[in-house]
Design a protein around this motif. Structure first.
Motif, PDB file in Angstrom:
ATOM      1  N   GLU A   1       0.841  -1.205   0.000  1.00  0.00           N
ATOM      2  CA  GLU A   1       0.000   0.000   0.000  1.00  0.00           C
ATOM      3  C   GLU A   1       0.871   1.247   0.000  1.00  0.00           C
ATOM      4  N   ARG A   2       1.838   1.305   0.900  1.00  0.00           N
ATOM      5  CA  ARG A   2       2.723   2.471   0.975  1.00  0.00           C
ATOM      6  C   ARG A   2       3.576   2.596  -0.280  1.00  0.00           C
ATOM      7  N   LEU A   3       4.065   1.469  -0.817  1.00  0.00           N
ATOM      8  CA  LEU A   3       4.911   1.517  -2.009  1.00  0.00           C
ATOM      9  C   LEU A   3       4.137   2.061  -3.204  1.00  0.00           C
ATOM     10  N   PHE A   4       2.914   1.578  -3.418  1.00  0.00           N
ATOM     11  CA  PHE A   4       2.128   2.051  -4.554  1.00  0.00           C
ATOM     12  C   PHE A   4       1.799   3.538  -4.405  1.00  0.00           C
ATOM     13  N   GLN A   5       1.409   3.951  -3.214  1.00  0.00           N
ATOM     14  CA  GLN A   5       1.077   5.360  -3.010  1.00  0.00           C
ATOM     15  C   GLN A   5       2.307   6.236  -3.263  1.00  0.00           C
ATOM     16  N   HIS A   6       3.455   5.795  -2.785  1.00  0.00           N
ATOM     17  CA  HIS A   6       4.690   6.550  -3.009  1.00  0.00           C
ATOM     18  C   HIS A   6       5.036   6.574  -4.499  1.00  0.00           C
ATOM     19  N   THR A   7       4.836   5.459  -5.176  1.00  0.00           N
ATOM     20  CA  THR A   7       5.116   5.375  -6.614  1.00  0.00           C
ATOM     21  C   THR A   7       4.239   6.347  -7.399  1.00  0.00           C
ATOM     22  N   PHE A   8       2.966   6.429  -7.046  1.00  0.00           N
ATOM     23  CA  PHE A   8       2.068   7.347  -7.753  1.00  0.00           C
ATOM     24  C   PHE A   8       2.495   8.799  -7.526  1.00  0.00           C
ATOM     25  N   ALA A   9       2.990   9.094  -6.324  1.00  0.00           N
ATOM     26  CA  ALA A   9       3.468  10.451  -6.035  1.00  0.00           C
ATOM     27  C   ALA A   9       4.701  10.776  -6.874  1.00  0.00           C
ATOM     28  N   VAL A  10       5.614   9.820  -7.000  1.00  0.00           N
ATOM     29  CA  VAL A  10       6.820  10.018  -7.822  1.00  0.00           C
ATOM     30  C   VAL A  10       6.429  10.191  -9.288  1.00  0.00           C
ATOM     31  N   ALA A  11       5.495   9.378  -9.770  1.00  0.00           N
ATOM     32  CA  ALA A  11       5.048   9.482 -11.163  1.00  0.00           C
ATOM     33  C   ALA A  11       4.448  10.862 -11.441  1.00  0.00           C
ATOM     34  N   LYS A  12       3.670  11.375 -10.493  1.00  0.00           N
ATOM     35  CA  LYS A  12       3.092  12.710 -10.653  1.00  0.00           C
ATOM     36  C   LYS A  12       4.185  13.774 -10.713  1.00  0.00           C
ATOM     37  N   GLN A  13       5.202  13.618  -9.873  1.00  0.00           N
ATOM     38  CA  GLN A  13       6.316  14.568  -9.869  1.00  0.00           C
ATOM     39  C   GLN A  13       7.059  14.541 -11.197  1.00  0.00           C
TER      40      GLN A  13
END
Length: 423
Positions: free
Chosen positions: A137-149
């Motif tokens: 859960e934390r990894l996917f949420q962090h990944t989506f934040a990086v992708a947005k950046q």
């Protein structure tokens, strides 16, 4: 436990292998349930697209081989065949791979935007079906934040190019005048919607959208003034089509050699350009043997894709830098959480000792023992219990010449502000 990313993609496996390993939508729930039921698997998510099939799992340290064996069993493939084209990443490398996938750096079309949506769908599916725990859960949420950046701070997403765009671009090299061409699109998913939009913008003469459910075909056709039909009507539409582009999730081919031969006869053998974007394939490979058919798969779009890759290389390098920062941040937060778990366990251990000693002291007081002696005994017993374990480990470390452990113990166990006995 270990974070594991395991899969195949367009760089490691041919379309023939990819279509065997792909999960159809109806298979996904069964696959996730079976994968999650493996004794070595604690969390799991499945990503399956036309260009990749990947499993993201939290597993026991020896969990990789059982996961690979399960994948081969599920698709009835020899494990040796799968091993030859499968890749696997652990821990930080697994996180880095997921982030590269999310921003399109691992895609056939560099920076293509569709994969992020597909990854979000895979995440939501796993979440809905209880595949995720705290780690993924934390990894996917962090990944989506990086992708947005990455999308915000680099040009990786400018003038977005996809496999859909590459297919239409290839068609434009064959047809000098799109306005006189009829295109038949099979499917109604995101890829076909993109194809339809690109063809409409390019001025194609007429568009026909075919789908298993006419309602979905009408949804795609509505915004581009196209005709919507069901799959049963494809044989008649095929006779009119100069361009055929297909992308469905059907487990078996929709267009066979015989159907296309009959359509060609009605067309008086005017050539047809076909692109099969689906995995598993929608068009039988034997169709390509017909002299008036030019059949391409996703693997044949490489030239258009490479041109796109060259234009986006600078943005890709910037994206790699942001991903490295993202991985470092994820690892830092993970280490902090790991220390937090240890702290909670250690405090719990201390609370258990305190509670036991307190109960014993209260019982002694209830029996009328001298309070001063009870308190003295309580303090001594509690100190001895707290120091017993670390003392044994320090002696073992000293005997094994583990100076690293001794220095760490000195930093953790001794208060530097407290006066020494010699002072």
């Amino acid at each position: 436990m270990t974070l594991l990313a395991l899969g195949i993609n367009h760089k490691t496996a041919t379309v023939e292998v990819r279509e065997q390993v792909a999960f159809t939508p109806v298979q996904l729930e069964k696959a996730l349930t079976e994968l999650r039921a493996l004794s070595v698997v604690h969390e799991a998510a499945v990503l399956s697209t036309c260009n990749r099939t990947e499993l993201y799992c939290v597993v026991d340290d020896a969990g990789e081989q059982p996961v690979l064996a399960w994948l081969s069993r599920f698709h009835d493939l020899r494990i040796e065949q799968l091993t030859r084209c499968a890749y696997h990443y652990h821990e930080g490398e697994a996180a880095r791979h997921l982030m590269r996938v999310a921003v399109g750096l691992d895609s056939m079309v560099l920076g293509e935007p569709q994969i992020l949506g597909q990854l979000k769908d895979a995440y939501q599916f796993a979440r809905t079906h209880k595949g995720l725990g705290g780690e993924l859960e934390r990894l996917f949420q962090h990944t989506f934040a990086v992708a947005k950046q990455v999308r915000t701070e680099t040009a990786i997403g400018e003038n977005p190019v996809s496999v859909a765009y590459a297919a239409v671009s290839m068609a434009s090299h064959i047809f000098d005048d799109f306005s006189r061409a009829t295109a038949l699109l099979i499917g109604a998913g995101e890829t076909i919607e993109l194809v339809a939009r690109h063809l409409f913008d390019a001025g194609v003469g007429s568009l026909i959208v075919a789908n298993r459910t006419r309602e979905r075909a009408e949804r795609v056709a509505g915004s581009i003034n196209a005709q919507a039909i069901s799959l049963d009507e494809i044989p008649d539409a095929l006779a009119k089509a100069d361009i055929v582009i297909s992308s469905t999730a059907a487990p078996l081919p929709i267009l066979g050699k015989g159907m296309v031969e009959r359509a060609l006869k009605k067309r008086r053998y005017r050539p047809v350009f076909m692109v099969d974007i689906a995995v598993p394939r929608d068009i039988e490979p034997q169709v390509g043997e017909l002299s008036d058919v030019f059949l391409y798969t996703v693997d044949d779009l490489q030239e258009v894709i490479e041109e796109n890759r060259r234009h986006r290389q600078v943005a890709a390098e910037q994206a790699e830098t942001l991903i490295e920062q993202g991985v470092e941040h994820w690892q830092h937060e993970r280490r902090i959480r790991s220390a937090g778990d240890l702290i909670r366990r250690y405090r719990g251990y201390g609370d258990e000792l305190r509670a036991a000693s307190e109960a014993q002291a209260l019982a002694q007081l209830a029996r009328g023992e001298d309070p001063e002696k009870v308190v003295s005994r309580l303090a001594k017993q509690l100190a001895n219990k707290l120091m017993h374990g670390p003392t044994l480990k320090l002696r073992e470390a000293s005997g094994a010449q583990r100076q690293d452990l001794i220095k760490a113990a000195e930093a953790l166990l001794l208060d530097p502000s407290a006066p020494s006995r010699d002072s």
